[in-house]
Design a protein around this motif. Sequence first.
Motif, PDB file in Angstrom:
ATOM      1  N   GLN A  48      42.740  28.251  45.557  1.00  0.00           N
ATOM      2  CA  GLN A  48      42.586  29.767  46.116  1.00  0.00           C
ATOM      3  C   GLN A  48      42.680  30.733  45.306  1.00  0.00           C
ATOM      4  OE1 GLN A  48      46.929  30.053  48.271  1.00  0.00           O
ATOM      5  NE2 GLN A  48      45.822  27.705  50.039  1.00  0.00           N
ATOM      6  N   PRO A  49      42.182  32.108  46.492  1.00  0.00           N
ATOM      7  CA  PRO A  49      42.316  33.479  45.301  1.00  0.00           C
ATOM      8  C   PRO A  49      43.219  33.923  44.899  1.00  0.00           C
ATOM      9  CG  PRO A  49      41.059  33.444  47.898  1.00  0.00           C
ATOM     10  CD  PRO A  49      41.251  31.867  47.388  1.00  0.00           C
ATOM     11  N   ARG A  50      43.931  34.519  44.134  1.00  0.00           N
ATOM     12  CA  ARG A  50      45.621  34.462  43.203  1.00  0.00           C
ATOM     13  C   ARG A  50      46.096  35.245  44.629  1.00  0.00           C
ATOM     14  NH1 ARG A  50      47.107  36.533  37.965  1.00  0.00           N
ATOM     15  NH2 ARG A  50      49.084  36.833  38.379  1.00  0.00           N
ATOM     16  N   ASP A  51      44.774  36.045  45.145  1.00  0.00           N
ATOM     17  CA  ASP A  51      46.258  37.195  46.924  1.00  0.00           C
ATOM     18  C   ASP A  51      46.088  36.533  47.913  1.00  0.00           C
ATOM     19  OD1 ASP A  51      43.458  36.803  47.472  1.00  0.00           O
ATOM     20  OD2 ASP A  51      43.051  38.845  47.707  1.00  0.00           O
ATOM     21  N   ARG A  52      45.910  35.434  47.836  1.00  0.00           N
ATOM     22  CA  ARG A  52      46.426  33.940  48.514  1.00  0.00           C
ATOM     23  C   ARG A  52      48.357  34.078  48.094  1.00  0.00           C
ATOM     24  NH1 ARG A  52      42.969  31.586  52.001  1.00  0.00           N
ATOM     25  NH2 ARG A  52      45.070  30.660  52.740  1.00  0.00           N
ATOM     26  N   ARG A  53      48.260  34.427  47.472  1.00  0.00           N
ATOM     27  CA  ARG A  53      50.108  33.626  46.673  1.00  0.00           C
ATOM     28  C   ARG A  53      50.825  34.589  46.789  1.00  0.00           C
ATOM     29  NH1 ARG A  53      51.945  33.411  40.508  1.00  0.00           N
ATOM     30  NH2 ARG A  53      53.353  34.794  41.257  1.00  0.00           N
ATOM     31  N   ASP A  54      52.277  33.817  47.424  1.00  0.00           N
ATOM     32  CA  ASP A  54      53.230  34.821  48.473  1.00  0.00           C
ATOM     33  C   ASP A  54      53.830  36.157  47.045  1.00  0.00           C
ATOM     34  OD1 ASP A  54      54.759  35.933  49.389  1.00  0.00           O
ATOM     35  OD2 ASP A  54      56.293  34.561  49.795  1.00  0.00           O
ATOM     36  N   PRO A  55      53.444  36.808  47.066  1.00  0.00           N
ATOM     37  CA  PRO A  55      54.586  37.894  45.729  1.00  0.00           C
ATOM     38  C   PRO A  55      55.511  38.021  45.916  1.00  0.00           C
ATOM     39  CG  PRO A  55      52.862  39.214  47.664  1.00  0.00           C
ATOM     40  CD  PRO A  55      52.802  37.896  47.951  1.00  0.00           C
ATOM     41  N   ASN A  56      56.238  37.465  46.831  1.00  0.00           N
ATOM     42  CA  ASN A  56      57.538  37.600  46.721  1.00  0.00           C
ATOM     43  C   ASN A  56      58.314  35.848  46.074  1.00  0.00           C
ATOM     44  OD1 ASN A  56      57.872  40.349  47.854  1.00  0.00           O
ATOM     45  ND2 ASN A  56      57.822  39.551  49.683  1.00  0.00           N
TER      46      ASN A  56
END
Length: 90
Positions: A48-56
Amino acid sequence: MQALIFIDLDHLHPVVDGVWHRALLDSVPNPGDDVTMLCGLTAPAGFQPRDRRDPNSALLTCAYCDYQYRLAHDIPVAPNHPALPSSRRK
């Protein structure tokens, strides 16, 4: 002409259920290929692209993968490392 993307396999860290692992990879796995982590856990690869990871959400590090990595690379292991048997922890 190609746009080459160089991937450092030492910096690929599989994440399973929010836990960051280490694996000895000799190539980038294909989606669905089984990946066995240093702790012994095996799971199919997915990307998955990194921006799909929950930032929180902070990823936890697998203590057993960390312990095996430290042993293999002569990195000191703290006497209270969670992967040490309780009888060896201080």
